[in-house]
Design an enzyme around this catalytic site. Structure first.
Site, PDB file in Angstrom:
ATOM      1  NE  ARG A  44       0.451   2.067   4.107  1.00 54.22           N
ATOM      2  CZ  ARG A  44       1.723   2.454   4.101  1.00 54.22           C
ATOM      3  NH1 ARG A  44       2.389   2.586   2.978  1.00 54.22           N
ATOM      4  NH2 ARG A  44       2.351   2.706   5.237  1.00 54.22           N
ATOM      5  N   GLY A 138      11.785  -2.407   2.930  1.00 51.37           N
ATOM      6  CA  GLY A 138      12.391  -1.269   3.592  1.00 51.37           C
ATOM      7  C   GLY A 138      12.034   0.062   2.977  1.00 51.37           C
ATOM      8  CB  SER A 143       7.328  -5.466   2.397  1.00 49.17           C
ATOM      9  OG  SER A 143       8.185  -5.131   3.470  1.00 49.17           O
ATOM     10  CG  ASP A 184       0.597   0.058   7.084  1.00 44.32           C
ATOM     11  OD1 ASP A 184       0.195   1.189   6.769  1.00 44.32           O
ATOM     12  OD2 ASP A 184       1.736  -0.161   7.536  1.00 44.32           O
ATOM     13  CE1 TYR A 233       4.332   4.175  13.206  1.00 46.29           C
ATOM     14  CE2 TYR A 233       4.021   3.035  15.289  1.00 46.29           C
ATOM     15  CZ  TYR A 233       3.524   3.486  14.090  1.00 46.29           C
ATOM     16  OH  TYR A 233       2.201   3.249  13.779  1.00 46.29           O
TER      17      TYR A 233
END
Length: 375
Positions: A44, A138, A143, A184, A233
């Site tokens: 995405r 990455g 993925s 995601d 994050y």
């Protein structure tokens, strides 16, 4: 959003994109039968709305025509999977509790996402096969989520797109330790050809938004590989949660209340979330009215907010956005995903060629969501 990329499966498919397969998920055959199972899940790209999903805000991602394929011959209680030139995975099913408690130690590293999906499905039947992908690892194109959902479908998941997305989110948390939102996985599970998805992450409701024929979507790599497990994050998420404790849910918070937050860092984080949700709404409206100029301006504003208020950009991303924005065929560009490296997404006129701008570039199209093709 922004799950950790599955660092172990590489781009060995070289165009082997099964996105055009049958969109009808078929029932899994009886345990022990030698049937071949094929499942596919897209990656995405997020057009706008980053670091808002875990704050209960709005996002506008789209599933893309690059993705992950899982193929194996069903049988037995042992799962053996190969992935390009990487170390193969050998996994007993059902996954033992001891393995589930220490997924971070499982090798190969890409097998952690497979094992987490197998745990969530409760898989008891294995097989022998391979994983291929056309997704760059990455790059911030999900993925890992693509891998999780393709594996879950191959191992027998049977449910709604939202249920599949929730399963993938749980698997992501377990495999990577990254406290991602649901963007995601839901974009990948519920993708629709020719459309992005406007998702309200507070309610988990979503609706397709057409991508007009007057634009093309390009993804360009900054040259900086991104791994969220090594990034800030979790710190950014903690800051948004701290800000929400002061002013309420950030997606609906009063702007004056946000500006009154004493801590300047929390104030900036909250301001990004609130303003980004507004931009998502306006961007969706711009696409719906075929107004790519306004959509591009909103992308530029989004990047500035991610750079200045949320501080997740890096110099290579900023330079790539500047280079793209200077081109007359580009309506707008912004970092996509969680930042800290990875890719920029650009909205461009049809027929544009941006392949020489970033270190690598992909022209992507909106795809249908994850599905089992055979088996």
């Amino acid at each position: 959003m922004g799950g950790a990329d599955a660092g172990g499966h590489d781009n060995t498919a070289n165009g082997d994109n099964t996105a055009n397969g049958d969109n009808t998920a078929t029932a899994v055959h009886a345990a022990g039968s030698p049937d071949t199972v094929v499942a596919w899940a897209p990656g995405r790209v997020n057009l706008i709305g980053d670091h808002t999903d875990y704050a209960g805000g709005l996002v506008l991602p789209m599933a893309i025509d690059l993705g992950t394929t899982v193929r194996f011959d069903r049988g037995g209680t042992h799962l053996r999977l190969r992935s390009g030139r990487r170390r193969p995975l050998s996994l007993d099913l059902p996954v033992a509790a001891s393995v589930a408690r220490s997924l971070s130690d499982l090798e190969p590293s890409w097998g952690r996402f497979v094992a987490a999906a197998a745990i969530e499905v409760g898989a008891t039947v294995g097989g022998d096969g391979e994983i291929t992908t056309t997704l760059p690892v990455g790059a911030g194109l999900s993925s890992s989520a693509s891998l999780e959902l393709a594996v879950a479908l191959a191992l027998g998941f049977d449910g709604s797109p939202l249920e599949l997305a929730r399963l993938g989110q749980r698997a992501e948390h377990a495999a990577s330790g990254v406290p991602c939102g649901i963007m995601d996985q839901l974009a990948i599970a519920a993708g629709t050809t020719g459309h992005a998805l406007l998702i309200d992450c507070a309610t988990e409701r979503y609706q397709p938004v057409v991508i007009p024929d007057t634009v093309e979507v390009w993804v360009l790599h900054s040259g900086v590989k991104r791994r969220l497990a090594d990034s800030a994050y979790a710190e950014r998420r903690a800051a948004t949660e701290s800000a929400a404790e002061l002013v309420g849910p950030l997606a609906q918070a009063n702007l004056d209340d946000i500006e009154s937050i004493p801590d300047p860092v929390l104030r900036r984080r909250a301001r990004h979330v609130r303003s980004e949700c507004d931009r998502v709404q306006r961007f969706a409206a711009a696409l719906a009215t075929d107004d790519p100029t306004t959509a591009g301006e909103l992308m530029e504003a989004s990047h500035a907010s991610l750079r200045d208020d949320f501080e997740v950009s890096v110099s290579q991303l900023d330079e790539l956005v500047v280079a793209l924005s200077a081109r007359p065929e580009v309506f707008g560009a912004r970092l996509t995903g969680a930042g800290f490296g990875g890719c920029v997404v650009a909205l461009a006129r049809p027929g544009s060629n941006l392949s020489g701008v970033g270190s690598t570039a992909w022209l992507v199209r909106a795809s249908d969501g994850a599905r089992r093709i055979t088996g």
